[in-house]
Enzyme design. Structure first.
Site, PDB file in Angstrom:
ATOM      1  N   TRP A  95      41.709  30.864 -16.005  1.00 47.79           N
ATOM      2  CA  TRP A  95      43.040  31.175 -15.441  1.00 47.79           C
ATOM      3  C   TRP A  95      43.025  32.446 -14.605  1.00 47.79           C
ATOM      4  O   TRP A  95      44.052  32.880 -14.122  1.00 47.79           O
ATOM      5  CB  TRP A  95      44.079  31.289 -16.555  1.00 47.79           C
ATOM      6  N   ARG A  96      41.837  33.038 -14.456  1.00 46.94           N
ATOM      7  CA  ARG A  96      41.751  34.217 -13.595  1.00 46.94           C
ATOM      8  C   ARG A  96      41.193  33.877 -12.218  1.00 46.94           C
ATOM      9  O   ARG A  96      40.928  34.773 -11.416  1.00 46.94           O
ATOM     10  CB  ARG A  96      40.883  35.297 -14.260  1.00 46.94           C
ATOM     11  N   GLU A 105      49.169  31.252 -20.539  1.00 54.64           N
ATOM     12  CA  GLU A 105      49.858  32.143 -21.475  1.00 54.64           C
ATOM     13  C   GLU A 105      50.500  31.384 -22.627  1.00 54.64           C
ATOM     14  O   GLU A 105      50.530  31.865 -23.758  1.00 54.64           O
ATOM     15  CB  GLU A 105      50.905  32.987 -20.739  1.00 54.64           C
ATOM     16  N   TYR A 142      56.988  38.336 -24.556  1.00 55.47           N
ATOM     17  CA  TYR A 142      55.595  38.527 -24.151  1.00 55.47           C
ATOM     18  C   TYR A 142      55.261  37.695 -22.918  1.00 55.47           C
ATOM     19  O   TYR A 142      54.728  38.207 -21.919  1.00 55.47           O
ATOM     20  CB  TYR A 142      54.612  38.173 -25.277  1.00 55.47           C
ATOM     21  N   ASP A 197      51.552  41.876 -26.783  1.00 59.23           N
ATOM     22  CA  ASP A 197      51.116  40.917 -27.797  1.00 59.23           C
ATOM     23  C   ASP A 197      50.455  41.673 -28.939  1.00 59.23           C
ATOM     24  O   ASP A 197      50.542  42.896 -29.016  1.00 59.23           O
ATOM     25  CB  ASP A 197      50.152  39.911 -27.169  1.00 59.23           C
ATOM     26  N   CYS A 223      34.419  52.154 -31.042  1.00 61.62           N
ATOM     27  CA  CYS A 223      34.975  53.325 -30.369  1.00 61.62           C
ATOM     28  C   CYS A 223      34.002  53.947 -29.360  1.00 61.62           C
ATOM     29  O   CYS A 223      34.425  54.482 -28.336  1.00 61.62           O
ATOM     30  CB  CYS A 223      35.411  54.369 -31.392  1.00 61.62           C
ATOM     31  N   CYS A 226      42.037  59.175 -27.973  1.00 64.00           N
ATOM     32  CA  CYS A 226      42.621  58.237 -28.940  1.00 64.00           C
ATOM     33  C   CYS A 226      42.950  58.978 -30.246  1.00 64.00           C
ATOM     34  O   CYS A 226      42.059  59.466 -30.944  1.00 64.00           O
ATOM     35  CB  CYS A 226      41.655  57.087 -29.230  1.00 64.00           C
TER      36      CYS A 226
END
Length: 401
Positions: free
Chosen positions: A26-27, A39, A122, A140, A201, A210
């Site tokens: 879908w991109r 979506e 959303y 989401d 991380c 963060c």
DNA sequence: AATTCGGGGCG
DNA sequence: CGCCCAGAATT
């Protein structure tokens, strides 16, 4: 949290995404219809699960018009196994809305998009930002997790009010003119880096500021209250082999238009009354020991269809867990008794009573009323079944049980 | 605000 | 086996 930390987040996350992201079907375009379909499919459903469904769906319904004009059962069949089947009906209803109200073009308008069936906060944000690059948040589960960690938010993300709060924050973070990429970047980070269990991380593009990581709390956030466990339901189902012109076929039925698994097809089954549940503990005992259960099936099928069945044996046990119900189903094999034939075997008493019921009702074996049908393995591609029954039927036919 | 809607994948 | 997932509609 400083304004600098917010800017750092938006800038670094956007750059990270633009440096490289997943090549998803879908991109490949920004066709609003293609974004919309993706979506809806992605609601509560993982990317890897969606991809094959998406390819098939877009090939079969390549435009809003194609989807709007398709027979509903075909749409449902294309959704078979994906779950949350009201999504499919709502999506088609939405396509029909777009044909009626917007000349077949998905409107570049937040209010109009949000008014489409099956499109909530959303999805409207996702369509507006990804397809039209409008600065709308698309919050989401990924976004709530990422932002809860980055800003060390203590709100319970299971509560609806928390999503509203995070939407406001997410809206502030959207870089000028980059809403689509930024919103996808947030979700991409949540899916690939800032994962639920063990976030990575070290390679995270925004780890420097963060809050959760700085406090060593990245695995403690977000806070999410636990859902109620699904309530158990003991059920008995039956595979009924046809005879005569229905030789080699089994009896299936369609579920009601609303509620659980709406309009999907299934094997006949019923809830076992609490007081009879102990009978289900007889592992491999003979059917004789479970005559009341076979009797229930016989009565139920006779009442629904006028057919007199003769339960033969246990076939298998099938567990299926929905989010709010846990089905523990024992599946029996049955064949048909002729009308007015003398019932034989352990089921004789119950079968005789059932026979009396349908004879009294004047029902005929040949008059099988909807929503029941006889089907064989060769036309499984005509009706949509939930995975539970799909597997049972496949096992039955493949293993020649 | 709480409940109802599937199904699969993963540690 | 518990937890989570690119949520929305209904009550």
């Amino acid at each position: 949290m400083t304004a600098e930390a917010k800017q750092h987040f938006s800038r670094e996350l956007l750059h990270w995404y633009r440096r490289g992201n997943r090549d998803l079907p879908w991109r490949k375009s920004r066709d609003p219809y293609r974004i919309w379909v993706s979506e809806i499919m992605l609601q509560q459903t993982r990317v890897d699960t969606v991809i094959p469904y998406y390819e098939r769906f877009m090939a079969k319904f390549p435009s809003v018009q194609a989807l709007a004009e398709a027979p509903e059962p075909e749409v449902l069949k294309c959704w078979e196994g994906l779950g949350y089947y009201s999504r499919a009906r709502n999506l088609q209803a939405g396509a029909r809305q777009v044909m009626e109200l917007h000349q077949g073009q998905v409107p570049d308008d937040k209010t109009a998009v949000a008014a489409l069936k099956g499109v909530g906060p959303y999805t409207s944000g996702a369509i507006m930002s990804i397809a039209f690059n409008r600065p709308e948040p698309a919050v989401d589960g990924n976004v709530m997790r990422v932002l809860s960690r980055y800003f060390a938010l203590e709100d319970d993300i299971a509560k609806p009010a928390t999503r509203v709060k995070i939407e406001k924050l997410a809206a502030e973070l959207i870089p000028e003119g980059a809403a689509g990429d930024f919103n996808q970047a947030l979700m991409e980070l949540g899916a690939l880096v800032c994962t639920p269990k063990s976030p990575s991380c070290l390679p995270c593009p925004v780890m420097e500021h963060c809050e959760a990581r700085m406090e060593g709390r990245e695995t403690e956030l977000p806070i999410k209250s636990k859902a109620k466990p699904p309530r158990p339901e003991a059920r008995i189902g039956v595979i009924i082999e046809g005879s005569g012109e229905h030789q080699g076929k089994v009896l299936v039925r369609q579920r009601p238009a609303t509620g659980l698994l709406a309009q999907m097809w299934e094997l006949p089954h019923l809830l076992v009354p609490k007081e009879l549940e102990p009978l289900l503990r007889f592992g491999d005992e003979q059917l004789t020991e479970q005559a009341p259960l076979g009797g229930l099936l016989t009565e139920a099928v006779a009442g629904d269809t006028g057919l007199l069945i003769r339960p033969q044996r246990q076939l298998m046990d099938a567990d299926h867990i929905f989010s709010h119900i846990h089905w523990k189903m024992r599946v029996y094999k049955a064949d048909l008794g002729a009308i007015n034939a003398e019932p034989v075997g352990p089921m004789a008493q119950m079968a005789a009573e059932a026979a009396a019921v349908y004879t009294a009702a004047g029902k005929q074996q040949a008059e099988l009323r909807e929503p029941y049908r006889w089907i064989g393995p060769e036309h499984m591609d005509e009706l949509a079944f939930p995975n539970l029954f799909l597997k049972i039927l496949r096992d039955y036919w493949n293993q020649d049980l």
